[in-house]
Design an enzyme around this catalytic site. Structure first.
Site, PDB file in Angstrom:
ATOM      1  N   THR A 143       0.544   4.210  -3.335  1.00 46.60           N
ATOM      2  CA  THR A 143      -0.064   5.728  -2.293  1.00 46.60           C
ATOM      3  C   THR A 143       1.358   6.405  -2.910  1.00 46.60           C
ATOM      4  OG1 THR A 143       1.295   5.565  -0.323  1.00 46.60           O
ATOM      5  CG2 THR A 143      -1.365   5.210   0.180  1.00 46.60           C
ATOM      6  N   LYS A 144       2.541   5.836  -2.502  1.00 46.99           N
ATOM      7  CA  LYS A 144       3.310   7.027  -3.488  1.00 46.99           C
ATOM      8  C   LYS A 144       3.799   7.004  -4.601  1.00 46.99           C
ATOM      9  CE  LYS A 144       6.160   8.112  -0.245  1.00 46.99           C
ATOM     10  NZ  LYS A 144       6.306   9.370  -0.231  1.00 46.99           N
TER      11      LYS A 144
ATOM     12  N   LEU B 181       1.176  -1.143   0.040  1.00 44.69           N
ATOM     13  CA  LEU B 181      -0.200  -0.241   0.108  1.00 44.69           C
ATOM     14  C   LEU B 181       0.901   1.130  -0.241  1.00 44.69           C
ATOM     15  CD1 LEU B 181      -3.130   0.932   0.334  1.00 44.69           C
ATOM     16  CD2 LEU B 181      -2.816   1.340   2.355  1.00 44.69           C
ATOM     17  N   TYR B 182       1.923   1.223   0.134  1.00 46.28           N
ATOM     18  CA  TYR B 182       2.372   2.618   0.855  1.00 46.28           C
ATOM     19  C   TYR B 182       3.096   2.773  -0.847  1.00 46.28           C
ATOM     20  CZ  TYR B 182       7.453   4.458   0.856  1.00 46.28           C
ATOM     21  OH  TYR B 182       8.446   5.091   0.412  1.00 46.28           O
ATOM     22  N   ALA B 183       4.024   1.906  -1.659  1.00 45.26           N
ATOM     23  CA  ALA B 183       3.772   2.059  -3.396  1.00 45.26           C
ATOM     24  C   ALA B 183       2.684   2.273  -3.308  1.00 45.26           C
ATOM     25  CB  ALA B 183       4.647   0.679  -3.014  1.00 45.26           C
TER      26      ALA B 183
END
Ligand code: UGA
Length: 443
Positions: free
Chosen positions: A257-258, A253-255
């Site tokens: 959002t980026k 999810l981090y990726a």
């Protein structure tokens, strides 16, 4: 005898008192005397209260100061305050540039790892720098406060506030006509996204949109340079990763959002003429680093004699990262700021097409995590207690490797620090910053 007792015997109107016998007059005199005692007593009480008021620190709820509650993030500080003429003076002073050709930069996430380093580098060369940070508790706030002290000593004021606070951003742009925004505030960390997904949406999506809204409305519009991530390459298997490669298969999810940030940047550039540059960082490490990153907590745990978990690929293959030293990344970041063209919009409207760029800032030489551990063992002179396990499905990718030819051509980006050299500098800082950590080691 107290002053009050002395006054008991003094005439209420000195020099004018005449002996009077009448009970009425006696009563009036008594009344007069009581009233004067009361007046004197009240004067003392009021004076005492004024004295206490003057001694007390300025209240956060004075009219010139606003209070904002930060929502959506369980570890955010509950409230923060800003405003008032002293505060505005500090903001202006911090953002003052050495010459008209210098930049005036708002740095979000200034108390963070990369944000603090970029702030110091800009200040050193005479640019005006104002920091903004919400000091959340994702990792040890003491480390963020220590970075803040470092910045304050260099003349950089870090405003305590959140990028989701639209009124605060508006105020900052009212006080300072920023030429650039260095956007480094984010919810970082790949694996933590499984524990606290909403914090990623709050900072990396909602916060970024809020910041771009402020930038698009500002007059003049600033140029924006912001931190994207190597993680956007996700499951891409073509190496080394080039900016032209697929980025539509995020593994966390981090990726995601980026990657969303990169698309959001595209739309603000397209509609409002904001000049925006995204920098894909590759596992940045170094002094004043982030305690949630492997090189940092491996160091801590190795020194404590605690077991560390080293991931290997499910087929027993190597897990590797293109670890990039902080000073190299800072040079790339400054290169991006210096080559950023002006935004083209005003009053929220685009006048002509504006610059939109994305660059890899990596080291171009991936190192296996097992080698990272071996270097740390040598530097710390302690054998690690390693547990090698198959990489869990937690958002991690197997390897990263940057192709940096575009950044090299356009930004003059040339990373010069190998992992051994960079980790030596990190370990030196770590042992100084956490004195006693070596002695506590089980070895
Ligand atoms: O380059 C990036 O884009 C990202 O780099 C790092 O993410 P990561 O590369 O996963 O960095 P670490 O968390 O320090 O992990 C480094 C390596 O150690 C491995 N690792 C991690 C933790 C652990 O317990 N054991 C272990 O072997 C990971 O699989 C990874 O290969 C940062 O944490 C992200 O914020 C950043 O965006």
């Amino acid at each position: 005898m107290s002053q009050l007792n002395l006054m008991d015997h003094a005439p209420s109107t000195p020099g004018k008192q005449k002996p009077e016998k009448s009970p009425y007059i006696n009563h009036r005199m008594r009344l007069h005397s009581s009233l004067s005692k009361l007046t004197i007593f009240s004067t003392f009480v009021v004076a005492f209260l004024i004295f206490l008021f003057l001694l007390s620190p300025p209240s956060a709820t004075t009219p010139a100061t606003r209070r904002r509650t930060l929502g959506g993030n369980s570890f955010n500080s509950s409230a923060t305050s800003w405003g008032g003429s002293d505060w505005e003076k500090r903001v202006s002073r911090s953002a003052r540039r050495a010459s008209p050709s210098s930049l005036a930069v708002l740095i979000t996430g200034a108390a963070g790892f990369v944000g603090a380093h970029v702030s110091l580098a800009l200040k050193r060369r005479g640019d005006g720098v104002l920091g903004l940070d919400n000091f959340n508790r994702y990792y040890d706030p003491n480390l963020k406060r220590a970075r803040q002290r470092l910045l304050e000593r260099a003349g950089v004021f870090v405003v305590e506030g959140d990028i989701n606070d639209a009124a605060l951003l508006r105020k900052l742009f009212d006080v300072v006509p920023f030429t650039h925004v260095a956007h480094l505030a984010a919810q970082a960390g790949v694996r933590y996204a499984m524990q606290n997904p909403s914090s990623y949406v709050h900072s990396n999506v909602a916060g970024f949109v809020n910041l771009l809204e402020a930038c698009k409305t500002a007059n003049p519009q600033p140029a924006v340079v912001w931190a994207s991530s190597s993680s956007v390459y996700g499951l891409n298997s073509k190496v080394p990763f080039s900016e032209k490669d697929r980025t539509d298969q995020p593994a966390s999810l981090y990726a995601a959002t980026k990657k969303a940030g990169e698309e959001i940047a595209h739309s603000y550039n397209h509609i409002y003429g904001l000049s925006i540059t995204g920098l894909r960082f590759f596992t940045v490490y170094g002094p004043w680093g982030r305690p949630d990153m492997a090189y940092f907590f491996f160091t801590k745990d190795i020194l404590k004699g605690k077991q560390i978990t080293v991931f290997e690929a499910p087929d027993g293959g190597t897990v590797a990262r293109d670890f990039t030293y902080i000073d190299d990344v800072v040079k790339g970041f400054l290169g991006a700021l210096d080559t950023a063209k002006k935004s083209t919009g005003s009053g929220g409207k685009k006048k002509e097409p504006a610059q939109l760029r994305v660059f890899n800032l990596g080291n171009t030489s991936p190192v296996p995590v097992s080698e990272l551990v071996a270097i740390l063992e040598r530097l710390l002179k302690v054998k690690a207690k390693k547990k090698v396990v198959a990489m869990p499905r937690n958002g991690d990718v197997r390897f990263t490797h940057a192709n940096i030819s575009l950044a090299s051509k356009e930004l003059g980006y040339r990373p010069i620090t190998d992992l051994g050299t960079g980790l030596r500098k990190f370990v030196k800082w770590y042992l100084e910053f956490y004195p006693g950590s070596k002695k506590k080691s089980a070895w």
